[in-house]
Design a protein around this motif. Structure first.
Motif, PDB file in Angstrom:
ATOM      1  N   GLN A  47       0.791  -1.211   0.000  1.00 50.16           N
ATOM      2  CA  GLN A  47       0.000   0.000   0.000  1.00 50.16           C
ATOM      3  C   GLN A  47       0.831   1.273   0.000  1.00 50.16           C
ATOM      4  O   GLN A  47       0.274   2.352   0.055  1.00 50.16           O
ATOM      5  N   SER A  48       2.103   1.182  -0.024  1.00 47.80           N
ATOM      6  CA  SER A  48       2.932   2.373   0.084  1.00 47.80           C
ATOM      7  C   SER A  48       2.717   3.326  -1.074  1.00 47.80           C
ATOM      8  O   SER A  48       2.331   2.935  -2.168  1.00 47.80           O
ATOM      9  N   ILE A  49       2.980   4.577  -0.780  1.00 39.48           N
ATOM     10  CA  ILE A  49       2.851   5.654  -1.756  1.00 39.48           C
ATOM     11  C   ILE A  49       4.209   6.337  -1.862  1.00 39.48           C
ATOM     12  O   ILE A  49       4.840   6.640  -0.847  1.00 39.48           O
ATOM     13  N   ILE A  50       4.654   6.578  -3.091  1.00 36.71           N
ATOM     14  CA  ILE A  50       5.869   7.361  -3.316  1.00 36.71           C
ATOM     15  C   ILE A  50       5.461   8.675  -3.955  1.00 36.71           C
ATOM     16  O   ILE A  50       4.664   8.693  -4.893  1.00 36.71           O
ATOM     17  N   VAL A  51       6.011   9.756  -3.436  1.00 39.01           N
ATOM     18  CA  VAL A  51       5.788  11.077  -4.008  1.00 39.01           C
ATOM     19  C   VAL A  51       7.130  11.564  -4.534  1.00 39.01           C
ATOM     20  O   VAL A  51       8.119  11.582  -3.805  1.00 39.01           O
ATOM     21  N   ASN A 105       0.813   4.621   3.466  1.00 38.54           N
ATOM     22  CA  ASN A 105      -0.390   4.409   2.651  1.00 38.54           C
ATOM     23  C   ASN A 105      -0.978   5.769   2.290  1.00 38.54           C
ATOM     24  O   ASN A 105      -0.449   6.807   2.678  1.00 38.54           O
ATOM     25  N   ARG A 106      -2.055   5.757   1.542  1.00 38.55           N
ATOM     26  CA  ARG A 106      -2.659   7.011   1.085  1.00 38.55           C
ATOM     27  C   ARG A 106      -3.203   7.827   2.255  1.00 38.55           C
ATOM     28  O   ARG A 106      -3.150   9.057   2.236  1.00 38.55           O
ATOM     29  N   ALA A 107      -3.714   7.169   3.272  1.00 41.26           N
ATOM     30  CA  ALA A 107      -4.225   7.886   4.441  1.00 41.26           C
ATOM     31  C   ALA A 107      -3.109   8.694   5.110  1.00 41.26           C
ATOM     32  O   ALA A 107      -3.327   9.827   5.556  1.00 41.26           O
ATOM     33  N   ILE A 135       4.655  17.180  -9.596  1.00 48.84           N
ATOM     34  CA  ILE A 135       4.582  16.207  -8.509  1.00 48.84           C
ATOM     35  C   ILE A 135       3.832  14.976  -9.007  1.00 48.84           C
ATOM     36  O   ILE A 135       2.740  15.088  -9.561  1.00 48.84           O
ATOM     37  N   LYS A 136       4.449  13.819  -8.804  1.00 54.65           N
ATOM     38  CA  LYS A 136       3.828  12.554  -9.189  1.00 54.65           C
ATOM     39  C   LYS A 136       3.669  11.693  -7.943  1.00 54.65           C
ATOM     40  O   LYS A 136       4.565  11.635  -7.102  1.00 54.65           O
ATOM     41  N   VAL A 137       2.532  11.023  -7.857  1.00 58.69           N
ATOM     42  CA  VAL A 137       2.246  10.115  -6.758  1.00 58.69           C
ATOM     43  C   VAL A 137       2.150   8.712  -7.342  1.00 58.69           C
ATOM     44  O   VAL A 137       1.366   8.469  -8.262  1.00 58.69           O
ATOM     45  N   TYR A 138       2.981   7.814  -6.839  1.00 58.10           N
ATOM     46  CA  TYR A 138       3.028   6.431  -7.308  1.00 58.10           C
ATOM     47  C   TYR A 138       2.492   5.503  -6.228  1.00 58.10           C
ATOM     48  O   TYR A 138       2.876   5.618  -5.059  1.00 58.10           O
TER      49      TYR A 138
END
Length: 146
Positions: A47-51, A105-107, A135-138
């Motif tokens: 669930q991880s998010i990379i910015v 995660n997204r939260a 800015i990109k969110v992966y």
């Protein structure tokens, strides 16, 4: 009488089986058998998010931008959902800066977007930039360590 004693012995054995052996087997199966794929609870892998942010700063505002950015690095890193938070100056292009963030995660990222220091950055940074930040969110489906 012998029949009653035998029946009573079987009842005691059945009671021991139900109260000790079956729960013990259940507990061992939890720890010894692998989890099915749907039960994987590893937030980082699933669930991880990379910015990733690229920011081009006005040459005359370079130091002001760096100072502003440095004010929220440590608070961001201290957030419970932050896995890593980095700020870099691009060595290949003048006045270009990079943010690289990993959130649980997204939260956690949404929480970050609500913090006062993030709002301060969003409010103050446009005057310092040549153009809007890219800015990109992966979303991470998984990863492997090499």
């Amino acid at each position: 009488m012998k029949t009653r004693a035998l029946f009573r012995g079987q009842a005691v054995l059945l009671g021991v089986l139900l109260t000790l052996v079956i729960p013990l087997f259940f507990l061992l199966s939890i720890f010894l058998l692998p989890l099915p794929a749907w039960a994987d609870t590893d937030d980082v892998a699933n669930q991880s998010i990379i910015v990733a942010g690229n920011i081009k700063v006005r040459p005359e505002k370079r130091q002001e931008f760096i100072a502003l950015s440095q004010t929220f690095i440590e608070p961001s890193r201290s957030e419970p959902g932050c896995i890593s938070y980095s700020f870099y100056e691009d060595e290949t292009e003048d006045n270009k800066f990079l943010f690289f963030e990993v959130w649980r995660n997204r939260a956690a990222l949404d929480y970050h977007f609500q913090t006062p220091y993030f709002h301060e950055f969003v409010e103050k940074s446009p005057d310092l930039l040549v153009k809007a930040a890219e800015i990109k969110v992966y979303k991470i489906a998984g990863f492997e360590t090499l």
